[in-house]
Design a protein around this motif. Structure first.
Motif, PDB file in Angstrom:
ATOM      1  N   GLN A  94       0.834  -1.202   0.000  1.00 42.81           N
ATOM      2  CA  GLN A  94       0.000   0.000   0.000  1.00 42.81           C
ATOM      3  C   GLN A  94       0.869   1.253   0.000  1.00 42.81           C
ATOM      4  OE1 GLN A  94      -2.406  -0.734   3.462  1.00 42.81           O
ATOM      5  NE2 GLN A  94      -3.997  -1.776   2.298  1.00 42.81           N
ATOM      6  N   TRP A  95       1.923   1.245   0.811  1.00 40.92           N
ATOM      7  CA  TRP A  95       2.825   2.396   0.846  1.00 40.92           C
ATOM      8  C   TRP A  95       3.561   2.555  -0.472  1.00 40.92           C
ATOM      9  CZ3 TRP A  95       2.994   6.602   3.534  1.00 40.92           C
ATOM     10  CH2 TRP A  95       2.417   6.623   4.802  1.00 40.92           C
ATOM     11  N   ASP A  96       3.998   1.443  -1.052  1.00 39.53           N
ATOM     12  CA  ASP A  96       4.673   1.517  -2.352  1.00 39.53           C
ATOM     13  C   ASP A  96       3.763   2.147  -3.394  1.00 39.53           C
ATOM     14  OD1 ASP A  96       6.911   0.321  -1.258  1.00 39.53           O
ATOM     15  OD2 ASP A  96       6.498  -1.669  -2.116  1.00 39.53           O
ATOM     16  N   SER A  97       2.506   1.745  -3.399  1.00 34.16           N
ATOM     17  CA  SER A  97       1.539   2.295  -4.346  1.00 34.16           C
ATOM     18  C   SER A  97       1.315   3.784  -4.098  1.00 34.16           C
ATOM     19  CB  SER A  97       0.217   1.536  -4.222  1.00 34.16           C
ATOM     20  OG  SER A  97      -0.764   2.108  -5.043  1.00 34.16           O
ATOM     21  N   THR A  98       1.171   4.155  -2.839  1.00 37.15           N
ATOM     22  CA  THR A  98       0.958   5.561  -2.493  1.00 37.15           C
ATOM     23  C   THR A  98       2.159   6.408  -2.889  1.00 37.15           C
ATOM     24  OG1 THR A  98      -0.488   4.960  -0.661  1.00 37.15           O
ATOM     25  CG2 THR A  98       0.500   7.150  -0.569  1.00 37.15           C
ATOM     26  N   LEU A  99       3.350   5.930  -2.597  1.00 46.31           N
ATOM     27  CA  LEU A  99       4.559   6.680  -2.947  1.00 46.31           C
ATOM     28  C   LEU A  99       4.738   6.784  -4.459  1.00 46.31           C
ATOM     29  CD1 LEU A  99       7.017   5.361  -0.214  1.00 46.31           C
ATOM     30  CD2 LEU A  99       5.970   7.630  -0.359  1.00 46.31           C
ATOM     31  N   SER A 100       4.363   5.744  -5.165  1.00 49.82           N
ATOM     32  CA  SER A 100       4.453   5.774  -6.628  1.00 49.82           C
ATOM     33  C   SER A 100       3.504   6.818  -7.207  1.00 49.82           C
ATOM     34  CB  SER A 100       4.133   4.390  -7.191  1.00 49.82           C
ATOM     35  OG  SER A 100       4.179   4.410  -8.593  1.00 49.82           O
ATOM     36  N   ARG A 101       2.280   6.861  -6.686  1.00 49.20           N
ATOM     37  CA  ARG A 101       1.323   7.866  -7.153  1.00 49.20           C
ATOM     38  C   ARG A 101       1.803   9.269  -6.809  1.00 49.20           C
ATOM     39  NH1 ARG A 101      -2.306   4.399  -4.709  1.00 49.20           N
ATOM     40  NH2 ARG A 101      -2.837   5.970  -3.146  1.00 49.20           N
ATOM     41  N   PHE A 102       2.379   9.433  -5.628  1.00 55.46           N
ATOM     42  CA  PHE A 102       2.898  10.743  -5.221  1.00 55.46           C
ATOM     43  C   PHE A 102       4.040  11.168  -6.136  1.00 55.46           C
ATOM     44  CE2 PHE A 102       5.706  13.376  -2.471  1.00 55.46           C
ATOM     45  CZ  PHE A 102       4.849  14.458  -2.317  1.00 55.46           C
ATOM     46  N   LYS A 103       4.936  10.237  -6.447  1.00 56.92           N
ATOM     47  CA  LYS A 103       6.054  10.533  -7.342  1.00 56.92           C
ATOM     48  C   LYS A 103       5.526  10.977  -8.713  1.00 56.92           C
ATOM     49  CE  LYS A 103      10.008   8.472  -9.620  1.00 56.92           C
ATOM     50  NZ  LYS A 103      10.542   7.259 -10.181  1.00 56.92           N
ATOM     51  N   SER A 104       4.549  10.248  -9.239  1.00 54.20           N
ATOM     52  CA  SER A 104       3.963  10.624 -10.538  1.00 54.20           C
ATOM     53  C   SER A 104       3.322  11.991 -10.480  1.00 54.20           C
ATOM     54  CB  SER A 104       2.916   9.577 -10.954  1.00 54.20           C
ATOM     55  OG  SER A 104       3.521   8.351 -11.207  1.00 54.20           O
ATOM     56  N   PHE A 105       2.623  12.289  -9.410  1.00 54.98           N
ATOM     57  CA  PHE A 105       1.986  13.599  -9.238  1.00 54.98           C
ATOM     58  C   PHE A 105       3.024  14.711  -9.249  1.00 54.98           C
ATOM     59  CE2 PHE A 105       0.789  17.015  -6.295  1.00 54.98           C
ATOM     60  CZ  PHE A 105      -0.340  17.508  -6.948  1.00 54.98           C
ATOM     61  N   VAL A 106       4.115  14.523  -8.507  1.00 55.69           N
ATOM     62  CA  VAL A 106       5.175  15.541  -8.436  1.00 55.69           C
ATOM     63  C   VAL A 106       5.829  15.707  -9.795  1.00 55.69           C
ATOM     64  CG1 VAL A 106       7.438  16.080  -7.426  1.00 55.69           C
ATOM     65  CG2 VAL A 106       5.575  15.264  -5.969  1.00 55.69           C
ATOM     66  N   GLU A 107       6.145  14.608 -10.459  1.00 50.88           N
ATOM     67  CA  GLU A 107       6.792  14.678 -11.764  1.00 50.88           C
ATOM     68  C   GLU A 107       5.896  15.327 -12.796  1.00 50.88           C
ATOM     69  OE1 GLU A 107       7.887  10.608 -12.406  1.00 50.88           O
ATOM     70  OE2 GLU A 107       9.802  10.833 -11.349  1.00 50.88           O
ATOM     71  N   ASP A 108       4.597  15.055 -12.740  1.00 46.74           N
ATOM     72  CA  ASP A 108       3.651  15.650 -13.688  1.00 46.74           C
ATOM     73  C   ASP A 108       3.447  17.146 -13.418  1.00 46.74           C
ATOM     74  OD1 ASP A 108       3.381  13.190 -14.867  1.00 46.74           O
ATOM     75  OD2 ASP A 108       1.443  12.742 -13.940  1.00 46.74           O
ATOM     76  N   SER A 109       3.694  17.572 -12.178  1.00 47.49           N
ATOM     77  CA  SER A 109       3.491  18.973 -11.803  1.00 47.49           C
ATOM     78  C   SER A 109       4.682  19.840 -12.217  1.00 47.49           C
ATOM     79  CB  SER A 109       3.291  19.085 -10.292  1.00 47.49           C
ATOM     80  OG  SER A 109       2.134  18.394  -9.908  1.00 47.49           O
ATOM     81  N   LEU A 110       5.799  19.240 -12.524  1.00 49.27           N
ATOM     82  CA  LEU A 110       6.991  20.014 -12.866  1.00 49.27           C
ATOM     83  C   LEU A 110       6.969  20.525 -14.255  1.00 49.27           C
ATOM     84  CD1 LEU A 110       9.749  17.918 -11.117  1.00 49.27           C
ATOM     85  CD2 LEU A 110       8.715  20.036 -10.326  1.00 49.27           C
TER      86      LEU A 110
END
Length: 110
Positions: A94-110
């Motif tokens: 669950q944490w891996d999935s959450t961190l992956s989504r967070f990483k994608s969100f940050v990368e998409d926001s740049l």
């Protein structure tokens, strides 16, 4: 043992959270049954204290006890340890999935 078969993972982890009880589990990890006297030989606590710790582990489903004559022997319930591992794996995923989504969100926001 699946997560659904264990009624209270919090009780299991609380039992493992004590250094003495964790040491008792480590003693039983080799698969051999042991008496309270055998388990307490190298511990700086009384046999009564060892018995109380083992009772907590038993109530959490981590050990089982059997009577052999006048002695009570304890053995590790490997399926309980497996249940704890499965629970930790599930939480980790669950944490891996959450961190992956967070990483994608940050990368998409740049």
């Amino acid at each position: 043992m699946s997560l659904a078969e264990h009624p209270d993972p919090a009780r299991l982890f609380a039992a493992l959270g004590d250094q003495t009880r964790l040491g008792l589990v480590a003693q039983l990890a080799d698969g051999h049954k042991r008496s309270i006297a055998q388990m307490g030989e190298d511990l700086p606590i009384s046999r009564q204290a060892v018995a109380k710790h083992l009772n907590v582990l038993r109530e959490a489903g981590l050990v089982q006890r059997t009577r052999s004559g006048r002695e009570v022997h304890f053995a590790l319930r490997r399926e309980a340890i497996e249940g704890a591992r499965l629970w930790l794996d599930k939480v980790g995923a669950q944490w891996d999935s959450t961190l992956s989504r967070f990483k994608s969100f940050v990368e998409d926001s740049l």
